[in-house]
Design a protein around this motif. Structure first.
Motif, short mmCIF file in Angstrom:
data_model
loop_
_atom_site.label_atom_id
_atom_site.label_comp_id
_atom_site.label_asym_id
_atom_site.label_seq_id
_atom_site.Cartn_x
_atom_site.Cartn_y
_atom_site.Cartn_z
N ARG A 1 0.83 -1.21 0.00
CA ARG A 1 0.00 0.00 0.00
C ARG A 1 0.87 1.26 0.00
NH1 ARG A 1 -5.44 -0.83 0.94
NH2 ARG A 1 -6.04 -2.85 1.82
N LEU A 2 2.06 1.17 0.57
CA LEU A 2 2.99 2.30 0.58
C LEU A 2 3.75 2.43 -0.74
CD1 LEU A 2 4.69 2.20 4.11
CD2 LEU A 2 3.20 4.00 3.23
N GLY A 3 3.61 1.43 -1.61
CA GLY A 3 4.38 1.43 -2.84
C GLY A 3 5.74 0.78 -2.69
N GLU A 4 6.01 0.14 -1.55
CA GLU A 4 7.29 -0.53 -1.31
C GLU A 4 7.20 -1.97 -1.83
OE1 GLU A 4 8.32 2.07 2.72
OE2 GLU A 4 7.62 0.00 2.91
N THR A 5 7.06 -2.10 -3.15
CA THR A 5 6.75 -3.40 -3.74
C THR A 5 7.89 -4.40 -3.64
OG1 THR A 5 7.35 -2.47 -5.89
CG2 THR A 5 5.03 -2.45 -5.30
N ALA A 6 9.12 -3.92 -3.68
CA ALA A 6 10.25 -4.85 -3.57
C ALA A 6 10.29 -5.52 -2.20
CB ALA A 6 11.57 -4.12 -3.84
N THR A 7 9.87 -4.80 -1.18
CA THR A 7 9.77 -5.38 0.16
C THR A 7 8.53 -6.26 0.28
OG1 THR A 7 10.85 -3.45 1.10
CG2 THR A 7 9.62 -4.84 2.63
N ALA A 8 7.45 -5.84 -0.34
CA ALA A 8 6.18 -6.55 -0.21
C ALA A 8 6.19 -7.90 -0.90
CB ALA A 8 5.05 -5.68 -0.78
N GLU A 9 6.79 -7.99 -2.09
CA GLU A 9 6.66 -9.21 -2.91
C GLU A 9 7.12 -10.48 -2.20
OE1 GLU A 9 8.31 -11.27 -7.02
OE2 GLU A 9 8.93 -9.22 -6.52
N PRO A 10 8.34 -10.55 -1.64
CA PRO A 10 8.76 -11.81 -1.01
C PRO A 10 7.93 -12.17 0.22
CG PRO A 10 10.37 -10.07 -0.61
CD PRO A 10 9.42 -9.54 -1.62
N LEU A 11 7.43 -11.17 0.93
CA LEU A 11 6.61 -11.45 2.10
C LEU A 11 5.28 -12.09 1.69
CD1 LEU A 11 7.17 -8.09 4.04
CD2 LEU A 11 7.95 -10.37 4.76
N ILE A 12 4.62 -11.52 0.70
CA ILE A 12 3.33 -12.08 0.26
C ILE A 12 3.54 -13.46 -0.36
CG2 ILE A 12 1.34 -11.73 -1.25
CD1 ILE A 12 1.84 -8.70 -1.05
#
Length: 443
Positions: A341-352
């Protein structure tokens, strides 16, 4: 409807009177009925006839000996007395709009809803009362356990298939339990019944939220809060407020979302024995609100607090059953979504992605929902092939569940593909989409 048979309108001065407005806002029908009687000349027998209630029930309400909590009854009062829906926390009533301008709205459809046709086959409130008198029995703790088990089963089926088909049964059971509350019972039994009714009202609200019928969802969530407040069940009230906060996020009302989750945290912290799992879940909802507002520092702080609280969970500690869904994969995927949601997609992808590998495969809606989130984070990073592959895998669980929320995420991803429409991988995804979900995107 012929002019002569149309219900008498309430005087405008009554509908704008602060006392009437406040009584309607809190659904204090003792005051509402008294004001209607004294200010509009509509006497109890007329109230009963217009609202499809018995005169004795209306008399008990006016005397302050009975509460009216069920949505079916509240809707009949709004329609019978011509009280505008917004005054009672309801969707706009059909009679409020000239027939020529009536349209089907996604948020709060005014045409006959799936549950209403089913409820027409259920016993009316007067029959409920007669049957209750004929079959009075003393409820035991085992009866309450059976009711709670049925709610757990409803939630499992909601995860698998969506709540729309379940809603008539849930509303019917809610009405049944609210009917049981009218009798005098031992304190522990009565306390348990209020808790069960509150959970059924929350589940009903959730099914409307998942269908993106937000006004109806809010009305049932409010009913759940009122029932929980009677027994001072603050942790459960926090849970309901957290649901309302999440809904506000979907409605693009982040300030409301933050206010609601802050109130939820206040309720939880004021409760005796607030559990780390509950506090962790609430911190993650706070992170969603901050992320939607674009507040990076506050979002990261709420995520950190959610993980800190989760680390305090100890096996065997007593916890409310309704928070058991918030396990480690759920914490991880929500962390990823907050970063997304913050646009921090590189951080978000491996977590999801990690959470998806570990999630319960029975929860079809959750898997579809989280897979579309993963696809969006991949697309935002320019990983078109991976994004389409992930989204294609999400189509199967999405097809198994009736959820407008899932469909909304599918539409958002589909719209993001617009600049890439001629790419072979996108054409392949669209072909599979038309095969599996032919009506979801175009509807």
């Amino acid at each position: 409807m012929p002019e002569a048979s149309r219900p008498q309108e309430l005087p405008a001065r009554l509908l704008t009177d602060p006392e009437m407005l406040n009584a309607c806002r809190v659904r204090d029908f003792t005051r509402v009925f008294r004001l209607v009687k004294t200010r509009a000349g509509i006497y109890p027998s007329m109230i009963a006839r217009r609202c499809e209630l018995t005169p004795s029930r209306v008399g008990e309400v006016i005397a302050g000996r009975r509460q009216l909590l069920h949505m079916d009854v509240i809707e009949r009062i709004a329609d019978g007395l011509r009280i505008p829906g917004h005054m009672l926390g309801l969707a706009r009533r059909l009679w409020e709009t000239p027939q020529a301008f009536v349209v089907n709205e996604r948020e709060a459809p005014q045409v006959l809803e799936p549950e209403q046709s089913a409820l027409a086959a259920l016993p009316g409130p007067d029959v409920d009362s007669i049957l209750a008198m004929a079959s009075r029995t003393s409820l035991s703790p085992a009866t309450l356990d059976a009711l709670r088990s049925s709610i757990e089963d409803y939630w499992r089926r909601d995860d698998q298939h969506g709540g729309e088909a379940l809603r008539p049964a849930v509303v019917g059971q809610l009405r049944y339990v609210v009917g049981l509350l009218k009798e005098s019972r031992p304190t522990l039994i009565q306390h348990g019944l209020y808790g069960i009714a509150a959970e059924l009202a929350r589940l009903t609200g959730w099914t409307y939220f998942d269908a993106r019928q937000y006004n109806q969802a809010r009305a049932y969530f409010t009913e759940a809060l009122q029932l929980a407040k009677v027994i001072d069940e603050r942790q459960f009230m926090a849970n309901v407020l957290a649901c309302m906060s999440l809904q506000a996020t979907y409605q693009d009302k982040p300030a409301d979302s933050l206010a609601l989750v802050t109130a939820a945290q206040d309720q939880a912290r004021s409760a005796l024995g607030a559990t780390p799992r509950v506090l962790s879940m609430l911190s993650m909802r706070e992170a969603f609100a901050h992320a939607t507002l674009g507040n990076r520092t506050a979002t990261h702080g709420a995520i950190t607090e959610a993980h800190r609280q989760f680390e305090q969970i100890r096996a065997g500690d007593p916890e409310p059953s309704w928070v058991s869904y918030f396990d480690e994969p759920k914490l991880i995927v929500d962390t990823g979504i907050a970063h997304g949601r913050l646009g921090e997609t590189a951080t978000a992808e491996p977590l999801i992605a990690d959470a998806l590998r570990r999630e319960n495969h029975i929860n079809q809606r959750g898997r579809a929902f989280h897979a579309f989130w993963l696809a969006r984070t991949q697309l935002d990073q320019g990983k078109l092939d991976q994004a389409c592959h992930t989204a294609t895998q999400a189509l199967e669980p999405a097809s198994a569940v009736a959820s407008e929320r899932v469909t909304g995420h599918l539409r958002e991803f589909y719209d993001q593909l617009a600049p890439h429409r001629q790419e072979p991988v996108v054409l392949a995804f669209e072909a599979r989409l038309r095969e599996v979900l032919p009506k979801r995107v175009s509807g």
